[in-house]
Design a protein around this motif. Structure first.
Motif, PDB file in Angstrom:
ATOM      1  N   GLY A  73     -61.263 -52.491 -33.974  1.00 50.57           N
ATOM      2  CA  GLY A  73     -61.337 -51.825 -32.568  1.00 50.57           C
ATOM      3  C   GLY A  73     -61.529 -50.401 -32.610  1.00 50.57           C
ATOM      4  N   PHE A 127     -55.188 -52.771 -20.305  1.00 51.27           N
ATOM      5  CA  PHE A 127     -53.924 -52.574 -21.100  1.00 51.27           C
ATOM      6  C   PHE A 127     -52.833 -52.789 -20.342  1.00 51.27           C
ATOM      7  N   ARG A 187     -62.809 -60.848 -35.741  1.00 50.36           N
ATOM      8  CA  ARG A 187     -61.890 -59.502 -34.997  1.00 50.36           C
ATOM      9  C   ARG A 187     -60.507 -59.298 -36.020  1.00 50.36           C
ATOM     10  N   LEU A 188     -60.214 -58.091 -36.191  1.00 52.37           N
ATOM     11  CA  LEU A 188     -59.049 -57.506 -36.736  1.00 52.37           C
ATOM     12  C   LEU A 188     -58.610 -56.725 -35.779  1.00 52.37           C
ATOM     13  N   GLY A 189     -57.557 -56.728 -34.772  1.00 53.70           N
ATOM     14  CA  GLY A 189     -57.323 -55.658 -33.760  1.00 53.70           C
ATOM     15  C   GLY A 189     -55.809 -55.705 -33.797  1.00 53.70           C
ATOM     16  N   THR A 190     -55.378 -54.965 -32.795  1.00 53.82           N
ATOM     17  CA  THR A 190     -53.795 -54.781 -32.655  1.00 53.82           C
ATOM     18  C   THR A 190     -53.639 -55.698 -31.010  1.00 53.82           C
ATOM     19  N   ARG A 232     -60.443 -47.402 -38.210  1.00 52.05           N
ATOM     20  CA  ARG A 232     -59.930 -48.646 -38.899  1.00 52.05           C
ATOM     21  C   ARG A 232     -61.123 -49.058 -39.798  1.00 52.05           C
ATOM     22  N   HIS A 260     -64.840 -50.683 -30.619  1.00 52.30           N
ATOM     23  CA  HIS A 260     -64.080 -49.978 -29.601  1.00 52.30           C
ATOM     24  C   HIS A 260     -63.293 -51.184 -28.558  1.00 52.30           C
ATOM     25  N   MET A 261     -63.185 -50.805 -27.227  1.00 53.24           N
ATOM     26  CA  MET A 261     -62.198 -51.669 -26.567  1.00 53.24           C
ATOM     27  C   MET A 261     -62.719 -52.402 -25.503  1.00 53.24           C
ATOM     28  N   GLY A 262     -62.370 -53.419 -25.099  1.00 50.19           N
ATOM     29  CA  GLY A 262     -62.619 -54.068 -23.904  1.00 50.19           C
ATOM     30  C   GLY A 262     -63.866 -55.096 -23.991  1.00 50.19           C
ATOM     31  N   GLU A 268     -54.065 -59.126 -25.937  1.00 47.18           N
ATOM     32  CA  GLU A 268     -55.037 -57.723 -26.266  1.00 47.18           C
ATOM     33  C   GLU A 268     -56.340 -57.981 -25.002  1.00 47.18           C
ATOM     34  N   MET A 269     -57.534 -57.419 -25.804  1.00 45.87           N
ATOM     35  CA  MET A 269     -58.569 -57.084 -24.980  1.00 45.87           C
ATOM     36  C   MET A 269     -59.916 -57.724 -25.405  1.00 45.87           C
ATOM     37  N   GLU A 270     -60.116 -58.180 -26.332  1.00 48.05           N
ATOM     38  CA  GLU A 270     -61.441 -58.563 -26.865  1.00 48.05           C
ATOM     39  C   GLU A 270     -61.825 -60.141 -27.394  1.00 48.05           C
TER      40      GLU A 270
HETATM   41  C1  R1P Z   1     -55.592 -51.086 -26.534  1.00 51.43           C
HETATM   42  O1  R1P Z   1     -55.142 -50.138 -26.892  1.00 51.43           O
HETATM   43  C2  R1P Z   1     -56.708 -51.812 -27.516  1.00 51.43           C
HETATM   44  O2  R1P Z   1     -55.916 -52.255 -28.899  1.00 51.43           O
HETATM   45  C3  R1P Z   1     -56.238 -53.577 -29.051  1.00 51.43           C
HETATM   46  C4  R1P Z   1     -56.782 -54.125 -27.806  1.00 51.43           C
HETATM   47  O3  R1P Z   1     -57.365 -55.127 -27.708  1.00 51.43           O
HETATM   48  C5  R1P Z   1     -57.505 -52.831 -27.179  1.00 51.43           C
HETATM   49  O4  R1P Z   1     -58.619 -52.711 -27.713  1.00 51.43           O
HETATM   50  O5  R1P Z   1     -57.117 -53.778 -29.859  1.00 51.43           O
HETATM   51  P1  R1P Z   1     -57.711 -52.621 -31.042  1.00 51.43           P
HETATM   52  O6  R1P Z   1     -56.611 -52.193 -31.729  1.00 51.43           O
HETATM   53  O7  R1P Z   1     -58.701 -53.443 -31.960  1.00 51.43           O
HETATM   54  O8  R1P Z   1     -58.628 -51.678 -30.203  1.00 51.43           O
END
Ligand code: R1P
Ligand code: URA
Length: 333
Positions: free
Chosen positions: A36, A228, A109-112, A40, A84-86, A261-263
């Motif tokens: 993201g 978010f 994908r490794l995200g939060t 990272r 990035h995000m979304g 999350e968002m992706e």
């Molecule tokens: C929102 O804070 C972001 O964090 C999460 C969501 O999917 C969004 O992109 O993932 P990343 O840490 O990979 O960005």
């Protein structure tokens, strides 16, 4: 120096570089770790095989801020891409990389994310092994709600004589429920699930369990939201979001839902639409517990990103991909 782009349908510059990611054939490996943030990507690039003088890491930041780092992990070419995000940003990453990489690809994908319900807890690695659903705010809900109000006012003659006073009506906006409202329409739409690649999911789950221990890895369904805030059920008084019931409704409808999350949905949806030319999976560090309202202490995140990144890179280099990719291997040498 400003590049010139050709082909409005899929713009590339004179060197064949894509419009948003700015990379071209030979610079990106078929095995991609999507993360993201730029920080990272830089952090996880330290896990790659040490660059040698004859083979330094490839690194490029596009004019739109997408960072691509290509090197090797356990001898195998891999790329780390800051996404990035979304959803639209994941769309750029998947489509523009697909356009410049030959042969089958794997994308992890490794995200939060937020942990939606137990057993997922703060700091766990949550794997979208059951696929992902999309949650989208439906603006028509609000548009039609207003439309109903003005129709009501018009039928009372109020709007025609310029003295609209919807608040006095017995059927005004106060009657709109959080689900259904005036129109039977809901403020948030939830899609059907799209699957993850099962081979990649199994590899990733095994690697993650080895890195952090099996009690810190949870497999389940992911949900990717278009905000978010509103479509993740975060509430506040500045906006009329009608989302108070959203999390409870989601959990009731999807007992295996673990991460929000968002992706991930966009990644899995596009991979599905390539009819097998991309294998994809998402894994997230649980940064927030939505059921307890706890948020991870930020200084603990780096260590978890490194654990997740290690598992993701191992899964990426072990997943089987159909070649050619001799030409690919040649250019990435
Ligand atoms: C929102 O804070 C972001 O964090 C999460 C969501 O999917 C969004 O992109 O993932 P990343 O840490 O990979 O960005
Ligand atoms: N990222 C999200 O999109 N949601 C969360 O709750 C945490 C991280």
């Amino acid at each position: 120096h400003k590049p010139t782009y050709k082909n409005a349908n899929f713009p590339t510059d004179g060197e064949g570089r894509t419009y948003h990611l700015g990379t071209k054939e030979g610079e990106v490996a078929p095995r991609i770790l999507s993360v993201g943030s730029v920080s990272r990507a830089l952090l996880l690039s330290k896990l790659l095989d040490p660059p040698t003088s004859g083979r330094p890491l490839f690194q490029r930041t596009s004019s739109r801020g997408f960072l691509t780092i290509t090197g090797r992990y356990e001898g195998e070419p891999v790329s780390i891409v800051s996404t990035h995000m979304g959803q639209p940003n994941m769309d750029f990453v998947v489509r523009e990389n697909r356009a410049i990489v030959r042969g089958q690809m794997a994308i992890v994908r490794l995200g939060t994310c937020g942990a939606v319900q137990r057993p997922a807890k703060l700091g766990d690695l949550l794997i979208a092994a059951h696929g992902s659903i999309a949650i989208r705010r439906d603006p028509d809900y609000w548009t039609l709600m207003d439309g109903r109000e003005s129709l009501f006012r018009a039928s009372n003659g109020a709007s025609r004589n310029g003295t609209a006073n919807g608040t006095a009506s017995t059927n005004g906006s106060g009657g709109a429920a959080t689900s259904g409202g005036f129109t039977g329409r809901k403020p948030y739409m939830t899609s059907l699930p799209v699957p993850a690649n099962s081979q990649l999911a199994a590899l990733l789950a095994a690697e993650a369990a080895q890195v952090v221990g099996p009690d810190r890895v949870v497999e389940g369904l992911n949900a990717s939201a278009d905000s978010f805030y509103s479509s993740q059920g975060r509430t506040g008084s500045d906006f009329d979001d009608r989302n108070e019931c959203l999390l409870a409704d989601l959990v009731a409808a999807h007992p295996d839902l673990v991460s929000l999350e968002m992706e991930t949905f966009q990644l899995l949806d596009l991979a599905r639409c390539t009819k097998g030319s991309i294998k994809a999976i998402g894994m997230c560090v649980a940064l927030a517990e939505r059921y307890s309202n706890a948020f991870l202490e930020y200084h603990k995140l780096e260590e978890l990103e490194i654990s997740g990144g290690t598992a993701a890179l191992r899964a990426l280099v072990h997943v089987s991909l159909d070649g050619p990719s001799e030409a690919e291997a040649e250019t990435l040498k």
